[in-house]
Enzyme design. Structure first.
Site, short mmCIF file in Angstrom:
data_model
loop_
_atom_site.label_atom_id
_atom_site.label_comp_id
_atom_site.label_asym_id
_atom_site.label_seq_id
_atom_site.Cartn_x
_atom_site.Cartn_y
_atom_site.Cartn_z
N LYS A 1 35.20 45.34 36.93
CA LYS A 1 36.43 46.12 37.09
C LYS A 1 36.42 47.39 36.24
O LYS A 1 35.62 47.56 35.32
CB LYS A 1 37.65 45.25 36.81
N ARG B 1 36.20 34.59 38.76
CA ARG B 1 35.96 35.21 40.07
C ARG B 1 34.97 36.34 39.86
O ARG B 1 35.26 37.31 39.14
CB ARG B 1 37.28 35.72 40.65
#
Length: 299
Positions: A234, A268
């Site tokens: 991210k 995840r």
């Protein structure tokens, strides 16, 4: 080997999700990301084709993933909207084929109740909702189908632009939101043993917000439900390390291990093989598992 309990008080720590069982007091589940979208921030459409999506899911399980998360609509606001029917056409064929190929947990990443219902009917075990069950009917679908549900924090939800998100105390506000949405799910009939929570790193949050959530993650895990973190590649990792997409694996692994130590139990991720190795090593150091091969240390 007793091991160390880093997140005491998990509600129903031993859970059967789909065809697999997990003990979240001493086990971390690895969720592989498979996006059947043309615009996902990391893979940029590499698994948009049906065969590519199915192959990526099967490969992830072969590499050690416990769980496959299949999505047909990206979170980003920088995209054209699609109808629920098109989202169903993207995810259901993948779920059907992956279900036939593996006993791994399958989740559908969606905020729409009609997509969630179709996905569960096709074989999905979990509804992963980055909108926090705010779409009318979503909690009821989870309750009626018996699917597990991931309740995630975001301010705007998928496809909605939030300019300059601000919080007085991001961790306290995220925790309060998750408690409220969990209460809503329970009232709708979702069982407490079906609920997972996710603080939503980078979902309508800047780098400082996501770092603070990671630093104080134990305040989220203290809510009591198994906590999922979706940190993989991210922007907060890229901005912290000044790394572009494709060069964030080490930062992702570091952030994931810190999260495990603070109570996270589901990760995840995009890079399954690297994550499996780092997680199995972390579990061994914590005394949750032994070596995976006989010792060759004869000293």
């Amino acid at each position: 080997m007793s091991g160390e309990k880093l997140s005491p008080g998990i509600i129903s720590p031993v859970r059967r999700i789909g065809r697999r069982e997990f003990d979240f007091e001493r086990q971390v589940a690895i969720m592989a990301i498979v996006n059947r979208t043309p615009n996902s921030f990391h893979d940029q459409g590499r698994t948009f084709a049906l065969d590519s999506a199915v192959s990526a899911a099967v490969k992830a399980v072969e590499q050690g993933a416990d769980w496959v998360d299949i999505g047909g609509f990206a979170f980003s606001a920088a995209q054209d909207p699609i109808e629920a029917a098109e989202e169903i056409e993207r995810v259901v064929p993948v779920i059907t084929r992956v279900r036939a190929a593996t006993d791994a947990v399958i989740s559908v990443d969606t905020h729409r109740p009609e997509v969630a219902r179709a996905a569960v009917e096709a074989g999905a075990d979990v509804i992963n909702d980055t909108n926090g069950l705010r779409e009318p009917g979503m909690a009821e679908v989870a309750a009626e189908t018996g699917a597990a549900v991931v309740v995630t924090h975001s301010l705007g939800g998928p496809g909605r632009r939030v300019l300059r998100p601000s919080y007085a105390d991001v961790v306290a506000e995220v925790a309060a939101y998750l408690r409220e949405r969990v209460a809503y799910a329970l009232k709708a009939g979702v069982g407490p043993d079906k609920i997972v929570i996710d603080p939503g790193h980078d979902l309508n949050k800047n780098t400082f917000h996501s770092l603070e959530l990671t630093r104080r993650l134990e305040e989220i895990t203290a809510i009591g439900y198994p906590t999922l973190v979706a940190l993989s590649n991210k922007d907060f990792i890229g901005e912290t390390l000044d790394r572009p997409q494709g060069q964030r694996t080490e930062g992702t692994i570091a952030a994931n291990v810190v999260s495990i130590l603070k109570g996270a139990r589901i990760l995840r991720v995009h890079d399954v093989a690297a994550t499996v190795a780092s997680v199995r090593m972390t579990e061994a150091v914590l005394g949750w598992r032994g070596p995976m091969a006989p010792s060759h240390n004869l000293a």
